[in-house]
Design a protein around this motif. Structure first.
Motif, short mmCIF file in Angstrom:
data_model
loop_
_atom_site.label_atom_id
_atom_site.label_comp_id
_atom_site.label_asym_id
_atom_site.label_seq_id
_atom_site.Cartn_x
_atom_site.Cartn_y
_atom_site.Cartn_z
N VAL A 29 0.85 -1.20 0.00
CA VAL A 29 0.00 0.00 0.00
C VAL A 29 0.88 1.25 0.00
CG1 VAL A 29 -1.79 1.28 1.22
CG2 VAL A 29 -1.84 -1.21 1.22
N ARG A 30 1.89 1.25 0.86
CA ARG A 30 2.78 2.41 0.94
C ARG A 30 3.51 2.64 -0.38
NH1 ARG A 30 3.94 -0.31 5.90
NH2 ARG A 30 3.04 0.79 7.70
N THR A 31 4.02 1.57 -0.95
CA THR A 31 4.78 1.70 -2.20
C THR A 31 3.88 2.12 -3.34
OG1 THR A 31 6.26 -0.06 -1.42
CG2 THR A 31 6.36 0.51 -3.76
N ALA A 32 2.68 1.54 -3.41
CA ALA A 32 1.74 1.88 -4.48
C ALA A 32 1.32 3.34 -4.38
CB ALA A 32 0.52 0.97 -4.41
N SER A 33 1.09 3.83 -3.17
CA SER A 33 0.69 5.23 -3.01
C SER A 33 1.82 6.18 -3.40
CB SER A 33 0.24 5.50 -1.57
OG SER A 33 1.27 5.22 -0.64
N ALA A 34 3.06 5.83 -3.04
CA ALA A 34 4.20 6.67 -3.42
C ALA A 34 4.36 6.69 -4.93
CB ALA A 34 5.47 6.15 -2.76
N PHE A 35 4.21 5.54 -5.56
CA PHE A 35 4.31 5.48 -7.02
C PHE A 35 3.19 6.29 -7.68
CE2 PHE A 35 3.19 3.17 -11.02
CZ PHE A 35 4.32 3.53 -11.74
N GLY A 36 1.99 6.18 -7.13
CA GLY A 36 0.87 6.95 -7.67
C GLY A 36 1.09 8.44 -7.54
N PHE A 37 1.60 8.87 -6.40
CA PHE A 37 1.81 10.30 -6.16
C PHE A 37 2.86 10.88 -7.10
CE2 PHE A 37 4.12 13.75 -4.07
CZ PHE A 37 3.09 14.62 -3.81
N TYR A 38 4.04 10.24 -7.14
CA TYR A 38 5.10 10.80 -7.97
C TYR A 38 4.85 10.56 -9.45
CZ TYR A 38 7.54 11.88 -3.71
OH TYR A 38 7.87 12.42 -2.50
N GLY A 39 4.09 9.51 -9.76
CA GLY A 39 3.66 9.33 -11.14
C GLY A 39 2.74 10.45 -11.57
N ALA A 40 1.88 10.91 -10.67
CA ALA A 40 0.98 12.03 -10.97
C ALA A 40 1.75 13.32 -11.17
CB ALA A 40 -0.04 12.19 -9.84
N VAL A 41 2.76 13.54 -10.33
CA VAL A 41 3.60 14.73 -10.47
C VAL A 41 4.28 14.75 -11.84
CG1 VAL A 41 5.67 15.92 -9.62
CG2 VAL A 41 3.99 15.00 -8.00
N PHE A 42 4.90 13.62 -12.19
CA PHE A 42 5.59 13.54 -13.48
C PHE A 42 4.62 13.69 -14.64
CE2 PHE A 42 6.97 10.89 -17.07
CZ PHE A 42 8.15 11.51 -17.41
N SER A 43 3.47 13.01 -14.56
CA SER A 43 2.49 13.07 -15.65
C SER A 43 1.95 14.49 -15.82
CB SER A 43 1.32 12.11 -15.36
OG SER A 43 1.77 10.78 -15.27
N GLY A 44 1.70 15.16 -14.70
CA GLY A 44 1.19 16.53 -14.77
C GLY A 44 2.18 17.47 -15.42
N LEU A 45 3.45 17.35 -15.04
CA LEU A 45 4.48 18.21 -15.63
C LEU A 45 4.66 17.91 -17.12
CD1 LEU A 45 7.16 18.17 -12.78
CD2 LEU A 45 5.62 20.04 -13.40
N LEU A 46 4.65 16.62 -17.48
CA LEU A 46 4.81 16.25 -18.89
C LEU A 46 3.63 16.73 -19.72
CD1 LEU A 46 6.39 14.68 -21.05
CD2 LEU A 46 5.10 12.62 -20.38
N PHE A 47 2.42 16.57 -19.20
CA PHE A 47 1.23 17.01 -19.93
C PHE A 47 1.25 18.52 -20.13
CE2 PHE A 47 -3.25 18.39 -19.96
CZ PHE A 47 -3.71 17.67 -21.06
N ALA A 48 1.62 19.26 -19.08
CA ALA A 48 1.69 20.72 -19.19
C ALA A 48 2.71 21.14 -20.24
CB ALA A 48 2.04 21.31 -17.83
N LEU A 49 3.87 20.47 -20.24
CA LEU A 49 4.92 20.81 -21.20
C LEU A 49 4.46 20.54 -22.63
CD1 LEU A 49 7.85 21.60 -21.82
CD2 LEU A 49 8.49 19.20 -21.48
N LEU A 50 3.88 19.37 -22.87
CA LEU A 50 3.45 19.02 -24.22
C LEU A 50 2.34 19.95 -24.72
CD1 LEU A 50 3.39 15.11 -23.99
CD2 LEU A 50 5.07 16.54 -25.17
N CYS A 51 1.39 20.26 -23.86
CA CYS A 51 0.28 21.13 -24.27
C CYS A 51 0.76 22.56 -24.52
CB CYS A 51 -0.82 21.14 -23.21
SG CYS A 51 -1.76 19.61 -23.13
N THR A 52 1.78 22.98 -23.78
CA THR A 52 2.32 24.32 -24.00
C THR A 52 3.11 24.39 -25.31
OG1 THR A 52 2.48 24.67 -21.60
CG2 THR A 52 3.79 26.12 -23.01
N VAL A 53 3.91 23.37 -25.56
CA VAL A 53 4.71 23.34 -26.79
C VAL A 53 3.82 23.23 -28.03
CG1 VAL A 53 6.42 22.01 -28.09
CG2 VAL A 53 6.76 22.41 -25.64
N PHE A 54 2.80 22.39 -27.94
CA PHE A 54 1.92 22.16 -29.10
C PHE A 54 0.58 22.87 -28.94
CE2 PHE A 54 4.73 18.42 -28.81
CZ PHE A 54 5.31 18.46 -30.07
N LYS A 55 0.62 24.03 -28.33
CA LYS A 55 -0.63 24.76 -28.04
C LYS A 55 -1.40 25.13 -29.31
CE LYS A 55 -0.44 29.13 -26.91
NZ LYS A 55 -0.23 30.38 -26.16
N THR A 56 -0.72 25.59 -30.32
CA THR A 56 -1.41 26.06 -31.52
C THR A 56 -2.18 24.94 -32.23
OG1 THR A 56 0.17 27.86 -31.85
CG2 THR A 56 -1.12 27.18 -33.77
#
Length: 373
Positions: free
Chosen positions: A14-41
């Motif tokens: 449970v502890r490991t899965a929650s840590a993976f979920g949390f930092y996976g969300a951080v990474f996914s959010g940053l990646l999504f923001a970067l891609l949407c900003t670069v390909f905004k047009t």
């Protein structure tokens, strides 16, 4: 994954899965923001922005996506992690605090008597609200430290292994694909509707938002039973698992049937609450009546997909996601718009959900019978 691990008594997972979920969300959010900003047009072109709406769309995306993708994703992920331990009240408080703050800030940031920021103000209000919700969950994790198995420590990732990754991604990826396909379906629907003018677009938008209210209630029920189903499945208490599913369906299906009747007969009044234009009311009445017919079937489908996710049956969730949008709803949008221009669009979801509900019932019966063997 977390609820099933709790059911087995595997607290370290449970502890490991929650840590993976949390930092996976951080990474996914940053990646999504970067891609949407670069390909905004090209993205804004895909979403149907034109010369009139371009600047407002760009301003809104700046706050909600470029700046706000990570807190928006973290808000959802942290809420689900808290809910997985059965702390539904805290999950609701965290989520609702952001929603209520958003409602308060929207007029202050948007309207002329406030900051008069327009679309940018709406985006900023959403961004700040998600940050506040995330702050609540961070504070909760700190207060409950030692009393919760949710872990946000990055060092816990050292214990990450393949079964945890596969278990999370096996359920998470189908859910992500479902959300992406929902966006695709909405984009196609908007593009078809736009061909009939701004009045039709406004009516479709209002009808869709009204129809979303019972949809979100149905989705809430399906998500609400997921930790209970997962826990009882993993602990071997299959009877309680089955009873939980049937109890939830016994409540939500009659409610949705009543909502359908109310929406059908009250459609003109509901549309009139938001728009006074007679043409919009006429369009919206027809659209809402078509959309609401699938409510009971949609609820059955949501419940089945929630059960699949709870039991770790990611392939079934993925199959339903592809069936819903790629095989059924999107082709039906093209077909119905050809056969019954504009008005047929509102019935694509209903036809889709009828077919999927039948498949969902068959799958649930199979699951119940397997557990009896």
């Amino acid at each position: 994954m977390m609820s099933r691990s709790l059911g087995r008594g595997d607290h370290e997972m449970v502890r490991t899965a929650s840590a993976f979920g949390f930092y996976g969300a951080v990474f996914s959010g940053l990646l999504f923001a970067l891609l949407c900003t670069v390909f905004k047009t090209p993205l804004m072109h895909l979403l149907g922005a034109d010369s009139v709406t371009w600047q407002a769309t760009a301003n809104y995306m700046l706050w909600t996506v470029s700046c706000g993708a990570m807190p928006a994703i973290l808000n959802v992920v942290q809420g689900q992690m808290v809910r997985s331990e059965g702390a539904a009240l805290h999950a609701s408080i965290g989520t609702m605090s952001g929603c209520i703050l958003n409602i308060i800030l929207d007029p202050i940031f948007i309207l002329p008597w406030g900051l008069n920021m327009g679309a940018a103000g709406a985006g900023l209000a959403t961004f700040l609200s998600n940050c506040v919700a995330c702050g609540y969950f961070f504070l909760l994790a700190r207060v409950k430290k030692g009393k919760t198995f949710v872990c946000l420590e990055i060092r816990q990732l050292k214990k990450l292994n393949a079964p945890i990754v596969y278990g999370i991604l096996g359920v998470g990826i189908p859910a992500s694909i479902q959300n992406l396909l929902n966006v695709l379906g909405s984009t196609i629907l908007n593009n078809f509707t736009a061909a009939f003018g701004a009045t039709a677009v406004a009516a479709m938008g209002v009808s869709h938002k009204i129809n979303m209210i019972p949809m979100q209630i149905a989705l809430g029920f399906s998500q609400g039973i997921m930790p209970l189903v997962s826990y009882n499945y993993a602990s071997g208490n299959r009877k309680r698992m089955k009873d939980s599913i049937l109890f939830a369906m016994g409540i939500i299906l009659p409610v949705m049937a009543c909502v359908t009747v109310g929406y059908w007969f009250g459609a003109p009044t509901l549309i009139r609450l938001f728009m006074q234009n007679p043409e919009i009311i006429a369009y919206g009445t027809a659209f809402l009546r078509g959309m609401c017919l699938g409510m009971v079937f949609l609820c059955t489908d949501f419940m089945a997909v929630g059960v699949f996710a709870s039991l770790g049956m990611g392939k079934y969730s993925l199959t339903f996601a592809i069936l819903r949008k790629v095989v059924l709803e999107i082709p039906l949008l093209f077909l119905l718009n050809f056969l019954v221009p504009l008005y047929g669009l509102a019935y694509a979801q209903c036809i889709t959900e009828v077919i999927l509900a039948a498949a969902a019932v068959v799958m649930l019966i199979r699951i119940f019978r397997q557990d009896q063997k």
